[in-house]
Scaffold this motif. Structure first.
Motif, mmCIF file in Angstrom:
data_model
loop_
_atom_site.group_PDB
_atom_site.id
_atom_site.type_symbol
_atom_site.label_atom_id
_atom_site.label_comp_id
_atom_site.label_asym_id
_atom_site.label_seq_id
_atom_site.Cartn_x
_atom_site.Cartn_y
_atom_site.Cartn_z
ATOM 1 N N GLU A 66 0.809 -1.226 0.000
ATOM 2 C CA GLU A 66 0.000 0.000 0.000
ATOM 3 C C GLU A 66 0.843 1.276 0.000
ATOM 4 N N GLY A 67 2.142 1.126 -0.047
ATOM 5 C CA GLY A 67 3.015 2.285 -0.119
ATOM 6 C C GLY A 67 3.148 2.808 -1.539
ATOM 7 N N SER A 68 4.028 3.818 -1.689
ATOM 8 C CA SER A 68 4.205 4.474 -2.989
ATOM 9 C C SER A 68 5.682 4.617 -3.323
ATOM 10 N N ARG A 93 8.108 6.518 -6.756
ATOM 11 C CA ARG A 93 8.110 7.177 -8.048
ATOM 12 C C ARG A 93 9.389 6.812 -8.793
ATOM 13 N N ARG A 127 -3.810 2.807 -10.189
ATOM 14 C CA ARG A 127 -2.792 2.850 -9.148
ATOM 15 C C ARG A 127 -1.515 3.541 -9.619
ATOM 16 N N PHE A 128 -1.175 3.351 -10.884
ATOM 17 C CA PHE A 128 0.049 3.933 -11.434
ATOM 18 C C PHE A 128 -0.312 5.088 -12.367
ATOM 19 N N THR A 129 0.548 6.093 -12.385
ATOM 20 C CA THR A 129 0.368 7.218 -13.295
ATOM 21 C C THR A 129 1.690 7.542 -13.969
ATOM 22 N N GLN A 164 4.572 7.161 -11.311
ATOM 23 C CA GLN A 164 4.131 7.241 -9.922
ATOM 24 C C GLN A 164 3.344 5.986 -9.606
ATOM 25 N N ASN A 203 1.304 3.993 -6.778
ATOM 26 C CA ASN A 203 0.607 4.062 -5.490
ATOM 27 C C ASN A 203 -0.071 2.734 -5.193
ATOM 28 N N SER A 204 -0.457 2.568 -3.954
ATOM 29 C CA SER A 204 -1.155 1.346 -3.525
ATOM 30 C C SER A 204 -0.420 0.102 -4.005
#
Length: 125
Positions: free
Chosen positions: A14-16, A18, A66-68, A81, A83-84
């Motif tokens: 659940e962390g992030s 980049r 979740r990803f960008t 990026q 996330n989750s």
């Protein structure tokens, strides 16, 4: 063309994180940058792609929402990026480039001519 991927590391579920992909040496004006990931014994899989020309983006179903992916054309850098994050996201992540647009075959790793060295992402449960 040279690509330098960075930003990997160890993160809890659940962390992030980049990731960055710094590119240099382009001789054409437009290019696609794709992110792929690979685990031992498995084929490299497409994660996301972005076209420098129009900013169009593509994502694998497993990372949508979740990803960008984004780009900074002035810096010739693409970011992912994440996330989750889940344990199943654990892999070596590579960026790669191909002239033109991502297109409908963006996820086919063989179409990319140049690859970065990879950065390891480990997600603990």
């Amino acid at each position: 063309v040279q690509l330098q991927a960075s930003g990997g590391g160890l993160v809890q579920s659940e962390g992030s994180l980049r990731l960055s992909c710094a590119a240099s040496g382009f001789t054409s004006g437009y290019y696609a940058i794709g992110w792929f990931r690979q685990t031992p014994g498995k084929e490299r899989k497409g994660v996301s792609c972005i076209s420098s020309r129009d900013g169009s983006t593509y994502y694998a179903d497993s990372v949508k929402g979740r990803f960008t992916i984004s780009r900074d054309n002035a810096k010739n850098t693409v970011y992912l990026q994440m996330n989750s994050l889940k344990p199943e996201d654990t892999a070596i992540y590579y960026c790669a480039t191909d002239p033109g647009l991502c297109g409908s075959t963006w996820y086919v790793w063989r179409k990319y001519n140049y690859w970065g060295q990879g950065t390891l992402v480990t997600v603990s449960s």
